[in-house]
Write an enzyme that holds these catalytic residues in place. Structure first.
Site, PDB file in Angstrom:
ATOM      1  CG  HIS A   1      -1.875  -1.170   1.243  1.00 10.69           C
ATOM      2  ND1 HIS A   1      -3.006  -1.282   0.444  1.00 10.69           N
ATOM      3  CD2 HIS A   1      -1.807  -2.321   1.964  1.00 10.69           C
ATOM      4  CE1 HIS A   1      -3.600  -2.438   0.696  1.00 10.69           C
ATOM      5  NE2 HIS A   1      -2.896  -3.090   1.606  1.00 10.69           N
TER       6      HIS A   1
ATOM      7  CB  SER B   1      16.414  20.032 -15.769  1.00 15.54           C
ATOM      8  OG  SER B   1      15.711  21.260 -15.804  1.00 15.54           O
TER       9      SER B   1
END
Length: 452
Positions: free
Chosen positions: A155, A278
């Site tokens: 989870h 980037s």
């Protein structure tokens, strides 16, 4: 001018390889049609249906170099038929007498579908090779990190300790089932056809069955028991299997993507000189390989779904449904092949940060081992009491920002029951790995046969 990501020079490396583009390129597609015509003529000559001289010349001229693709394409647009212009050029390349025997008794879908089966045969060999390469990398990582502890997560949050080798072995086990499925599917899928206009083989004469078998033997394809012109389950099964392979690889890519988050830092993909993260943030090292692998399975699954739609056919031939395959099937293969290629490279260059895994494993300050303590104490005080005491100690410790060990020491019942040595042992993640190592050994041994 290219408009597809599969063909744009700036993007095609993300969606395929040169090898795959060759298999599914227009030249090879046409060559497979010509291979069909050559094999058909050769088989017909052996059975005395057409002159041997005609078959010999047809085979010698059945080369894509003899087809003017620009002229063929213009004629396709003019007459609205996808195959006849190529056949006309093949006929014109032969002598007038011999050219008359080109495509004798066959129909367009015989040629196109058998041609696709021949392309799939080439692709299948590449896919199985690269699937094995991915499997070898997973096996290597599973063995190398058989005993490298890390946090197992359920989870999205930490649950219990496992090893990174166990995670890789789980992926390998799943990939092994895909290998088995593809091996089993190949004889069903790699099948050609010589059925005639409506599948009755009426145009092929009394030797139709013998002719089809002989022609397909020459092409190295399986022989169907009946026409499959309106039965598209073969190609649909194959693309569905590719979608399953892609989903497994996507899961691996997504997992490695998340494990590279700065907050985790448990693995790093290979970094090549000049790789840029980037345009504005020079420091970044983006997990682009894992990212691309995780994303590619989405268009793969949607194309496979389109193949399922193509199974709904009308009559003995349905151009509406059939033509959808011309887009969906090659793209399924291109994407799946690209994913296998990229997965192998990602895994081969993967850096595993065992020290960071150990740090992350201790982020919960021992509470990760609550199950172990509960089970150990169940024999002494009973399961329900053990659960209640550990719950009380955990809630108090988490609130007061104590380690799990200190929380147990401060608990009235646990503090009296357990010694310091017992607490240290029970909160050691490396001592609660269960059968992780043995599971890795079993999987690696079980999958060794297809990885040789």
């Amino acid at each position: 001018m290219p408009v597809s990501v599969f063909d744009m020079q700036s993007l095609q490396h993300l969606w395929g390889t040169d090898e795959l583009r060759t298999i599914f390129g227009e030249e090879n597609r046409i060559q497979k049609w010509l291979d069909f015509e050559a094999a058909l003529a050769s088989a017909q000559a052996e059975l005395g249906i057409i002159p041997a001289a005609a078959a010999k010349e047809i085979a010698s001229k059945a080369k894509v170099e003899n087809i003017d693709i620009v002229a063929m394409s213009a004629e396709i647009r003019r007459i609205k038929h996808s195959l006849v212009p190529a056949l006309k050029q093949l006929q014109a390349a032969c002598s007038r007498e011999n050219g008359e025997w080109v495509h004798y008794g066959a129909t367009t879908q015989d040629v196109v579908d058998t041609g696709v089966a021949l392309q799939l045969k080439e692709f299948h060999a590449v896919a199985m090779r690269d699937l094995q390469a991915v499997g070898k990398e997973l096996s290597r990582l599973a063995v190398a990190h058989r005993d490298t502890p890390m946090a197992g997560r359920t989870h999205g949050v930490q649950a219990l300790p496992i090893t990174f080798g166990h995670k890789c072995a789980l992926w390998l086990d799943e990939l092994g089932r895909h290998h088995e499925r593809l091996v089993q599917a190949a004889p069903r899928v790699l099948v050609g056809m010589l059925a005639g206009a409506v599948g009755s083989q009426a145009s092929l004469g009394p030797k139709a069955i013998e002719l089809e078998a002989l022609m397909l033997q020459k092409l190295g394809l399986g022989v169907p028991t009946i026409s499959w012109a309106p039965a598209r389950d073969r190609f649909t099964e194959y693309t569905s299997l590719l979608a399953m392979v892609g989903s497994t690889l996507s899961k691996i890519g997504n997992e490695l993507f998340n494990m590279q988050r700065n907050e985790f830092g448990e693995v790093e993909e290979g970094f090549s000189e000049g790789k840029l993260g980037s345009s504005t943030m020079p420091h970044k090292r983006n997990p682009t390989s894992a990212e691309n692998l995780a994303g590619l399975s989405r268009p793969l699954r949607y194309n496979a779904a389109m193949m399922v739609e193509g199974m709904v056919q009308e009559g003995e031939r349905d151009g509406i449904a059939w033509k959808m395959e011309w887009k969906a099937l090659p793209e399924c293969c291109m994407i799946a092949g690209a994913m296998l290629f990229q997965a192998r490279n990602l895994l081969a260059g993967l850096k595993v940060n065992a020290d960071v895994m150990a740090i992350n494993l201790d982020r919960m300050r021992g509470y990760l081992l609550s199950e172990r303590v509960m089970l150990e104490l169940s024999e002494r005080v009973g399961k329900q009491t053990a659960h209640e005491w550990i719950y009380e100690a955990s809630m108090h410790g988490i609130t007061q920002k104590l380690t799990f060990a200190d929380a147990m020491r401060e608990h009235a019942g646990l503090g009296k029951l357990l010694t310091d040595d017992e607490i240290r042992d029970m909160t050691d993640p490396a001592a609660y790995l269960g059968q992780c190592g043995a599971s890795v050994d079993r999987v690696v041994a079980a999958q060794a046969a297809w990885l040789r």
